[in-house]
Design an enzyme around this catalytic site. Sequence first.
Site, PDB file in Angstrom:
ATOM      1  N   GLU A  14       7.438   8.104  -9.394  1.00 34.01           N
ATOM      2  CA  GLU A  14       8.851   8.412  -9.266  1.00 34.01           C
ATOM      3  C   GLU A  14       9.743   7.416 -10.003  1.00 34.01           C
ATOM      4  O   GLU A  14       9.461   6.220 -10.067  1.00 34.01           O
ATOM      5  CB  GLU A  14       9.213   8.504  -7.780  1.00 34.01           C
ATOM      6  CG  GLU A  14       8.501   9.712  -7.186  1.00 34.01           C
ATOM      7  CD  GLU A  14       8.778   9.969  -5.724  1.00 34.01           C
ATOM      8  OE1 GLU A  14       8.871  11.145  -5.355  1.00 34.01           O
ATOM      9  OE2 GLU A  14       8.900   9.007  -4.942  1.00 34.01           O
ATOM     10  N   CYS A  20      15.563   2.759 -11.664  1.00 37.42           N
ATOM     11  CA  CYS A  20      14.465   2.108 -10.944  1.00 37.42           C
ATOM     12  C   CYS A  20      13.164   2.741 -11.434  1.00 37.42           C
ATOM     13  O   CYS A  20      12.962   3.940 -11.296  1.00 37.42           O
ATOM     14  CB  CYS A  20      14.685   2.328  -9.448  1.00 37.42           C
ATOM     15  SG  CYS A  20      13.382   1.649  -8.439  1.00 37.42           S
ATOM     16  N   CYS A  61      -0.073   1.874  -5.192  1.00 33.95           N
ATOM     17  CA  CYS A  61      -0.015   0.413  -5.179  1.00 33.95           C
ATOM     18  C   CYS A  61      -1.203  -0.099  -4.399  1.00 33.95           C
ATOM     19  O   CYS A  61      -1.634   0.514  -3.427  1.00 33.95           O
ATOM     20  CB  CYS A  61       1.282  -0.058  -4.516  1.00 33.95           C
ATOM     21  SG  CYS A  61       1.531  -1.848  -4.662  1.00 33.95           S
ATOM     22  N   CYS A  66       1.469  -3.358   1.616  1.00 31.68           N
ATOM     23  CA  CYS A  66       2.523  -3.884   2.483  1.00 31.68           C
ATOM     24  C   CYS A  66       2.726  -2.865   3.599  1.00 31.68           C
ATOM     25  O   CYS A  66       2.826  -1.664   3.345  1.00 31.68           O
ATOM     26  CB  CYS A  66       3.815  -4.117   1.702  1.00 31.68           C
ATOM     27  SG  CYS A  66       3.600  -5.337   0.385  1.00 31.68           S
ATOM     28  N   CYS A 125       5.691  -0.066   3.682  1.00 31.34           N
ATOM     29  CA  CYS A 125       6.045   0.588   2.418  1.00 31.34           C
ATOM     30  C   CYS A 125       5.267   1.886   2.257  1.00 31.34           C
ATOM     31  O   CYS A 125       4.042   1.904   2.395  1.00 31.34           O
ATOM     32  CB  CYS A 125       5.737  -0.350   1.253  1.00 31.34           C
ATOM     33  SG  CYS A 125       6.019   0.416  -0.358  1.00 31.34           S
ATOM     34  N   GLY A 173       4.459   0.637  -7.199  1.00 28.51           N
ATOM     35  CA  GLY A 173       3.530  -0.292  -7.834  1.00 28.51           C
ATOM     36  C   GLY A 173       3.997  -1.731  -7.841  1.00 28.51           C
ATOM     37  O   GLY A 173       5.146  -2.040  -7.532  1.00 28.51           O
ATOM     38  N   GLU A 174       3.057  -2.612  -8.162  1.00 30.32           N
ATOM     39  CA  GLU A 174       3.348  -4.041  -8.263  1.00 30.32           C
ATOM     40  C   GLU A 174       3.338  -4.385  -9.757  1.00 30.32           C
ATOM     41  O   GLU A 174       2.264  -4.469 -10.379  1.00 30.32           O
ATOM     42  CB  GLU A 174       2.286  -4.837  -7.494  1.00 30.32           C
ATOM     43  CG  GLU A 174       2.271  -6.323  -7.761  1.00 30.32           C
ATOM     44  CD  GLU A 174       3.642  -7.003  -7.644  1.00 30.32           C
ATOM     45  OE1 GLU A 174       4.330  -6.825  -6.623  1.00 30.32           O
ATOM     46  OE2 GLU A 174       4.021  -7.715  -8.595  1.00 30.32           O
ATOM     47  N   SER A 196      10.556  -6.981  -9.902  1.00 32.71           N
ATOM     48  CA  SER A 196      10.415  -7.294  -8.482  1.00 32.71           C
ATOM     49  C   SER A 196       8.941  -7.460  -8.160  1.00 32.71           C
ATOM     50  O   SER A 196       8.119  -6.634  -8.558  1.00 32.71           O
ATOM     51  CB  SER A 196      11.007  -6.148  -7.647  1.00 32.71           C
ATOM     52  OG  SER A 196      10.873  -6.416  -6.271  1.00 32.71           O
ATOM     53  N   SER A 230       9.871 -10.224  -3.109  1.00 32.00           N
ATOM     54  CA  SER A 230       9.876  -9.569  -1.798  1.00 32.00           C
ATOM     55  C   SER A 230       9.383 -10.553  -0.748  1.00 32.00           C
ATOM     56  O   SER A 230       8.185 -10.710  -0.558  1.00 32.00           O
ATOM     57  CB  SER A 230       8.969  -8.339  -1.849  1.00 32.00           C
ATOM     58  OG  SER A 230       9.504  -7.393  -2.739  1.00 32.00           O
ATOM     59  N   LEU A 231      10.310 -11.201  -0.066  1.00 33.83           N
ATOM     60  CA  LEU A 231       9.944 -12.269   0.865  1.00 33.83           C
ATOM     61  C   LEU A 231       9.576 -11.703   2.246  1.00 33.83           C
ATOM     62  O   LEU A 231       8.473 -11.884   2.720  1.00 33.83           O
ATOM     63  CB  LEU A 231      11.114 -13.254   0.954  1.00 33.83           C
ATOM     64  CG  LEU A 231      10.811 -14.640   1.475  1.00 33.83           C
ATOM     65  CD1 LEU A 231       9.723 -15.321   0.680  1.00 33.83           C
ATOM     66  CD2 LEU A 231      12.079 -15.494   1.454  1.00 33.83           C
ATOM     67  N   HIS A 232      10.518 -11.087   2.894  1.00 33.26           N
ATOM     68  CA  HIS A 232      10.312 -10.282   4.104  1.00 33.26           C
ATOM     69  C   HIS A 232       9.906 -11.016   5.377  1.00 33.26           C
ATOM     70  O   HIS A 232       9.886 -10.426   6.453  1.00 33.26           O
ATOM     71  CB  HIS A 232       9.303  -9.147   3.871  1.00 33.26           C
ATOM     72  CG  HIS A 232       9.665  -8.216   2.758  1.00 33.26           C
ATOM     73  ND1 HIS A 232      10.959  -7.810   2.516  1.00 33.26           N
ATOM     74  CD2 HIS A 232       8.919  -7.613   1.799  1.00 33.26           C
ATOM     75  CE1 HIS A 232      10.972  -6.998   1.463  1.00 33.26           C
ATOM     76  NE2 HIS A 232       9.762  -6.871   1.004  1.00 33.26           N
ATOM     77  N   ASN A 254      13.896   1.605   5.343  1.00 35.52           N
ATOM     78  CA  ASN A 254      14.003   3.047   5.151  1.00 35.52           C
ATOM     79  C   ASN A 254      12.769   3.710   5.745  1.00 35.52           C
ATOM     80  O   ASN A 254      11.652   3.453   5.301  1.00 35.52           O
ATOM     81  CB  ASN A 254      14.119   3.381   3.660  1.00 35.52           C
ATOM     82  CG  ASN A 254      15.439   2.891   3.108  1.00 35.52           C
ATOM     83  OD1 ASN A 254      16.498   3.215   3.643  1.00 35.52           O
ATOM     84  ND2 ASN A 254      15.387   2.077   2.070  1.00 35.52           N
ATOM     85  N   CYS A 278      14.610   2.683  -1.269  1.00 39.49           N
ATOM     86  CA  CYS A 278      13.559   1.657  -1.363  1.00 39.49           C
ATOM     87  C   CYS A 278      12.445   1.955  -0.384  1.00 39.49           C
ATOM     88  O   CYS A 278      12.694   2.178   0.790  1.00 39.49           O
ATOM     89  CB  CYS A 278      14.083   0.288  -0.951  1.00 39.49           C
ATOM     90  SG  CYS A 278      15.378  -0.311  -1.946  1.00 39.49           S
TER      91      CYS A 278
HETATM   92  N1  SAH Z   1       5.757  -4.309  -5.592  1.00 38.54           N
HETATM   93  C1  SAH Z   1       7.063  -4.809  -5.906  1.00 38.54           C
HETATM   94  C2  SAH Z   1       7.980  -3.698  -6.276  1.00 38.54           C
HETATM   95  C3  SAH Z   1       8.439  -2.842  -5.128  1.00 38.54           C
HETATM   96  S1  SAH Z   1      10.136  -3.035  -5.092  1.00 38.54           S
HETATM   97  C4  SAH Z   1       7.580  -5.659  -4.776  1.00 38.54           C
HETATM   98  O1  SAH Z   1       6.918  -5.720  -3.752  1.00 38.54           O
HETATM   99  O2  SAH Z   1       8.604  -6.321  -4.928  1.00 38.54           O
HETATM  100  C5  SAH Z   1      10.642  -2.273  -3.717  1.00 38.54           C
HETATM  101  C6  SAH Z   1      11.303  -3.169  -2.679  1.00 38.54           C
HETATM  102  O3  SAH Z   1      11.504  -2.348  -1.544  1.00 38.54           O
HETATM  103  C7  SAH Z   1      10.400  -4.297  -2.250  1.00 38.54           C
HETATM  104  O4  SAH Z   1      11.147  -5.423  -1.855  1.00 38.54           O
HETATM  105  C8  SAH Z   1       9.730  -3.686  -1.068  1.00 38.54           C
HETATM  106  O5  SAH Z   1       9.157  -4.638  -0.220  1.00 38.54           O
HETATM  107  C9  SAH Z   1      10.866  -2.939  -0.435  1.00 38.54           C
HETATM  108  N2  SAH Z   1      10.427  -1.895   0.483  1.00 38.54           N
HETATM  109  C10 SAH Z   1       9.199  -1.335   0.594  1.00 38.54           C
HETATM  110  N3  SAH Z   1       9.174  -0.420   1.572  1.00 38.54           N
HETATM  111  C11 SAH Z   1      10.402  -0.390   2.103  1.00 38.54           C
HETATM  112  C12 SAH Z   1      11.014   0.386   3.132  1.00 38.54           C
HETATM  113  N4  SAH Z   1      10.323   1.319   3.775  1.00 38.54           N
HETATM  114  N5  SAH Z   1      12.305   0.170   3.405  1.00 38.54           N
HETATM  115  C13 SAH Z   1      13.025  -0.748   2.704  1.00 38.54           C
HETATM  116  N6  SAH Z   1      12.497  -1.499   1.719  1.00 38.54           N
HETATM  117  C14 SAH Z   1      11.216  -1.319   1.424  1.00 38.54           C
END
Ligand code: SAH
Length: 393
Positions: free
Chosen positions: A91, A104, A111, A115, A118, A168-169, A200, A222-224, A327, A370
């Site tokens: 996508e 985007c 991927c 995570c 995701c 993807g990463e 990212s 992507s810290l989280h 999301n 996202c």
């Molecule tokens: N693999 C890369 C690119 C993905 S970018 C990365 O991890 O950064 C997409 C961003 O959306 C990342 O920060 C990811 O962690 C975040 N993301 C993934 N699933 C999500 C969700 N369900 N709701 C909000 N953000 C999400």
Amino acid sequence: MSINLLDHDLRGLTDFCASIGEKPFRARQLLRWIHRYGESEFARMTDLAKPLRDRLAQMAVVQPPAVMSEAVAADGTRKWLVAAGAGNGVETVFIPEVSRGTLCISSQVGCALECSFCSTGRQGFNRNLTTAEIIGQLWLASRALGGGPQAGKASERIISNVVMMGMGEPLTNFDAVVSALYIMLDDHAYGLSRRRVTVSTAGIVPNIDRLRAECPVALAVSLHAPTDELRDVLVPINRKYPLKELLAACRRYVESAPTDGAEENSAPSNRVPELFAHKWQREGSPRDFISFEYVMLDGVNDSLEQARQLIGLTRDVPCKFNLIPFNPFPDSGYRRSRPAQIRAFQETLMSAGLIATVRKTRGEDIDGACGQLAGQVMDRTRRTLRRSSEESL
Ligand code: SAH
């Protein structure tokens, strides 16, 4: 087999031209026709000599991936499902805003990182996209939106910014992604500044260093989670590259200026096209800060104590925080943090002098937000199979 010229950045096209006895300036002409003007027919590339056009038509193609479907959300966000062969699709999402338009882009079919929050991660992994399939998303969207990278201020273009935040990463598909980035930045092609192109990553530490050396565009990480204990669960690649190493790589990314060639410990890469040295000097550093992405998961990572831990953790990294309200997708097992909690979390970060924004959710009604990009992935990791058998236990 025909050569797909979309697969090549300037260096690749120059090599291709050399292989057929053509001068390097032909490569620049090709790049302009293909990307600046979105032309795929050699016959219409009028400043190439007729015999060369005929030869190219016989041996090469400009072949973007096919579009399988397209959707437009109520807020104007557009999503394309782009074919990646064998029934797979990835996508691409266009997000129009008042002062910019952001595309985007996906870098892989599925991927491999898993995570836990995701939806792409849930799909499993099939394969890396090629350079043609990555840059092809920008090529297709530019054509579909009716504006190629014509001259004029970047901010006035329909697609003014590109983020590698789709499926993807990107840093585990390094070479193809970097070639595509070179095409985005090339003044003969899309001519985007390094500040307007963002990669990212979930934190592939060695490749953060490679990106810094070979193509230092804006970096989002992507810290989280503020601790290894929690991040190991949410972003499992953390077990391989824990927070301490990740943050050290972030610091190096912001601090160094490897394009000067003066830096120790980072051999200037011979991949960096000469031509970018000037552009990069002119534009200055795009890396004066790292953008930390932080998904807001109710009751998981959104307490004010965790916000305070983040402040300590990132103390010596110039950074901005981008809080992403989770999301949802079917069976995710997570809930979005309450708006009041997101605000309080944001204020806690800001009271320590950090810049923290909350990402506006866009295109939710077409699953374009996202973490909602599922695409169409024939899972080779058998993850989907494993998951469904776990669920039936
Ligand atoms: N693999 C890369 C690119 C993905 S970018 C990365 O991890 O950064 C997409 C961003 O959306 C990342 O920060 C990811 O962690 C975040 N993301 C993934 N699933 C999500 C969700 N369900 N709701 C909000 N953000 C999400």
